[in-house]
Design an enzyme around this catalytic site. Structure first.
Site, mmCIF file in Angstrom:
data_model
loop_
_atom_site.group_PDB
_atom_site.id
_atom_site.type_symbol
_atom_site.label_atom_id
_atom_site.label_comp_id
_atom_site.label_asym_id
_atom_site.label_seq_id
_atom_site.Cartn_x
_atom_site.Cartn_y
_atom_site.Cartn_z
ATOM 1 N N GLY A 9 0.828 -1.217 0.000
ATOM 2 C CA GLY A 9 0.000 0.000 0.000
ATOM 3 C C GLY A 9 0.852 1.252 0.000
ATOM 4 O O GLY A 9 0.436 2.301 0.508
ATOM 5 N N ASP A 57 -1.285 -7.546 -6.362
ATOM 6 C CA ASP A 57 -2.596 -7.551 -5.707
ATOM 7 C C ASP A 57 -2.469 -8.425 -4.462
ATOM 8 O O ASP A 57 -2.249 -9.635 -4.576
ATOM 9 C CB ASP A 57 -3.648 -8.119 -6.668
ATOM 10 C CG ASP A 57 -5.046 -8.100 -6.071
ATOM 11 O OD1 ASP A 57 -5.179 -7.936 -4.839
ATOM 12 O OD2 ASP A 57 -6.004 -8.264 -6.843
ATOM 13 N N TYR A 149 -15.155 -4.315 7.750
ATOM 14 C CA TYR A 149 -13.845 -3.687 7.972
ATOM 15 C C TYR A 149 -13.377 -3.957 9.406
ATOM 16 O O TYR A 149 -12.233 -4.367 9.634
ATOM 17 C CB TYR A 149 -13.958 -2.174 7.715
ATOM 18 C CG TYR A 149 -12.673 -1.402 7.879
ATOM 19 C CD1 TYR A 149 -11.697 -1.407 6.875
ATOM 20 C CD2 TYR A 149 -12.433 -0.648 9.027
ATOM 21 C CE1 TYR A 149 -10.513 -0.683 7.032
ATOM 22 C CE2 TYR A 149 -11.260 0.082 9.179
ATOM 23 C CZ TYR A 149 -10.301 0.058 8.181
ATOM 24 O OH TYR A 149 -9.133 0.775 8.334
ATOM 25 N N ALA A 152 -12.259 -7.562 9.820
ATOM 26 C CA ALA A 152 -10.951 -7.830 9.190
ATOM 27 C C ALA A 152 -9.823 -7.266 10.057
ATOM 28 O O ALA A 152 -8.795 -7.923 10.272
ATOM 29 C CB ALA A 152 -10.905 -7.212 7.794
HETATM 30 P P1 NAP Z 1 -5.350 4.844 0.999
HETATM 31 O O1 NAP Z 1 -4.683 6.157 0.816
HETATM 32 O O2 NAP Z 1 -6.674 4.593 0.360
HETATM 33 O O3 NAP Z 1 -4.308 3.706 0.543
HETATM 34 C C1 NAP Z 1 -4.677 2.356 0.455
HETATM 35 C C2 NAP Z 1 -3.504 1.577 -0.112
HETATM 36 O O4 NAP Z 1 -3.841 0.181 -0.118
HETATM 37 C C3 NAP Z 1 -3.157 1.968 -1.554
HETATM 38 O O5 NAP Z 1 -1.757 2.030 -1.693
HETATM 39 C C4 NAP Z 1 -3.697 0.809 -2.377
HETATM 40 O O6 NAP Z 1 -2.939 0.540 -3.556
HETATM 41 C C5 NAP Z 1 -3.502 -0.353 -1.401
HETATM 42 N N1 NAP Z 1 -4.365 -1.473 -1.749
HETATM 43 C C6 NAP Z 1 -5.717 -1.544 -1.656
HETATM 44 N N2 NAP Z 1 -6.162 -2.739 -2.144
HETATM 45 C C7 NAP Z 1 -5.030 -3.407 -2.551
HETATM 46 C C8 NAP Z 1 -4.819 -4.684 -3.133
HETATM 47 N N3 NAP Z 1 -5.825 -5.530 -3.423
HETATM 48 N N4 NAP Z 1 -3.539 -5.044 -3.417
HETATM 49 C C9 NAP Z 1 -2.505 -4.214 -3.161
HETATM 50 N N5 NAP Z 1 -2.647 -2.992 -2.610
HETATM 51 C C10 NAP Z 1 -3.896 -2.603 -2.319
HETATM 52 O O7 NAP Z 1 -5.583 4.532 2.537
HETATM 53 P P2 NAP Z 1 -4.667 4.778 3.821
HETATM 54 O O8 NAP Z 1 -5.422 5.643 4.726
HETATM 55 O O9 NAP Z 1 -3.278 5.138 3.436
HETATM 56 O O10 NAP Z 1 -4.690 3.298 4.451
HETATM 57 C C11 NAP Z 1 -3.536 2.528 4.723
HETATM 58 C C12 NAP Z 1 -3.869 1.524 5.799
HETATM 59 O O11 NAP Z 1 -4.209 2.218 7.010
HETATM 60 C C13 NAP Z 1 -5.069 0.627 5.492
HETATM 61 O O12 NAP Z 1 -4.806 -0.690 5.913
HETATM 62 C C14 NAP Z 1 -6.178 1.236 6.310
HETATM 63 O O13 NAP Z 1 -7.181 0.293 6.645
HETATM 64 C C15 NAP Z 1 -5.415 1.690 7.526
HETATM 65 N N6 NAP Z 1 -6.114 2.718 8.301
HETATM 66 C C16 NAP Z 1 -6.404 3.929 7.765
HETATM 67 C C17 NAP Z 1 -7.106 4.864 8.521
HETATM 68 C C18 NAP Z 1 -7.476 6.218 7.982
HETATM 69 O O14 NAP Z 1 -8.256 6.931 8.664
HETATM 70 N N7 NAP Z 1 -6.975 6.655 6.860
HETATM 71 C C19 NAP Z 1 -7.473 4.549 9.835
HETATM 72 C C20 NAP Z 1 -7.155 3.309 10.354
HETATM 73 C C21 NAP Z 1 -6.459 2.398 9.590
HETATM 74 P P3 NAP Z 1 -3.385 1.046 -5.037
HETATM 75 O O15 NAP Z 1 -4.026 2.393 -4.860
HETATM 76 O O16 NAP Z 1 -2.081 1.084 -5.766
HETATM 77 O O17 NAP Z 1 -4.319 0.022 -5.586
#
Ligand code: NAP
Length: 241
Positions: A9, A57, A149, A152
């Site tokens: 990610g 993926d 969510y 998971a």
């Molecule tokens: P984000 O900006 O939407 O980034 C999500 C990342 O996950 C992207 O790099 C995307 O890659 C990758 N991804 C999604 N599906 C994938 C797949 N099938 N295979 C490979 N890569 C995949 O979100 P973020 O906020 O940075 O989230 C990062 C992590 O933090 C996540 O696990 C999220 O649940 C966790 N989190 C976030 C928050 C929040 O408030 N933002 C809070 C708690 C936890 P591509 O775009 O290249 O497909």
């Protein structure tokens, strides 16, 4: 030789911040993206360290195994794995389809399982390594309209604690960082009013930045956390204590 961290990610908000932070700490980086190639290339150009992109993926065990083999061939070893790739979705529980459920579990939980299993062969041989899973405050408390969510992420916390017990004797630590509400694209489904309501619930009176999460990951990835394993480090502004 620089230690290598593999970050899934890396094309997203938190992954990007983790990459920039670990680069500052001297790591070489294997950066995994899936659809957002442009963002991944921009990140690669911004980093001032040895780094390489890998398209994968995380839902596919086959792609994950191939990616880990490619990273090992390119960098020799993987010292730190950051399982950060994830998706979110807001839906009433009774509206969640089979496909929504499978997709959520496959991306947020199975992906971390596949990557951890794939890197552990090498880590166990070397009797060294760190796995850091990016969980969520909703995995700790549960969130209405995000049951799949929350399930998971709760699973990821369970996996963190159980795996920590299993691989500790091999010199490997497994920890989680559990972010609260962090300003990235993942929040784009929320209205400004929703975000304001969330801010009001946060004792530190602001939403989190991706860098707040990256600092916690850098701590767990570094030597100062060598005696920590099975820990869930909350980065949520006091939202849940
Ligand atoms: P984000 O900006 O939407 O980034 C999500 C990342 O996950 C992207 O790099 C995307 O890659 C990758 N991804 C999604 N599906 C994938 C797949 N099938 N295979 C490979 N890569 C995949 O979100 P973020 O906020 O940075 O989230 C990062 C992590 O933090 C996540 O696990 C999220 O649940 C966790 N989190 C976030 C928050 C929040 O408030 N933002 C809070 C708690 C936890 P591509 O775009 O290249 O497909």
């Amino acid at each position: 030789m620089a230690k290598t961290a593999l970050i899934t990610g890396a094309s997203g908000g938190i992954g990007r911040a983790i990459a920039l932070r670990l680069a500052k700490d001297g790591f070489s980086l294997a950066l995994v993206y899936n659809n957002s190639q442009r963002k991944a290339v921009e990140l690669l150009e911004e980093l001032g360290c040895e780094a390489k992109l890998y398209k994968c993926d995380v839902k596919s065990a086959h792609e994950v195994n191939n990616t880990v083999n490619a990273v090992l061939a390119d960098f020799g070893e993987i010292s730190v794995l950051v399982n950060n790739a994830g998706i979110a979705q807001q839906k009433l529980f009774t509206d969640i389809t089979d496909e929504d459920w499978q997709n959520m579990i496959a991306t947020n939980l199975s992906g971390a399982f596949y990557f951890s299993r794939a890197v552990l062969h090498d880590m166990i041989k070397r009797k060294s390594g760190k796995i850091i899973n990016i969980a969520s405050v909703w995995g700790e408390t549960g969130a209405s309209c995000e049951v799949h969510y929350s399930a998971a992420k709760a699973g990821l916390i369970g996996m963190t604690k159980a795996l920590a017990k299993e691989v500790g004797l091999s010199g490997i630590s497994v920890n989680a960082v559990s972010p609260g509400v962090i300003k990235t694209d993942m929040l784009k489904a929320f209205t400004a009013d929703d975000l304001e309501a969330l801010r009001e619930e946060i004792p530190l009176n602001r939403l989190g930045e991706a860098e707040d999460v990256a600092d916690a990951v850098a701590f767990l990835a570094g030597e100062n956390a060598d005696y920590m394993t099975g820990h869930v480090l909350s980065v949520n502004g006091g939202m849940v204590i």
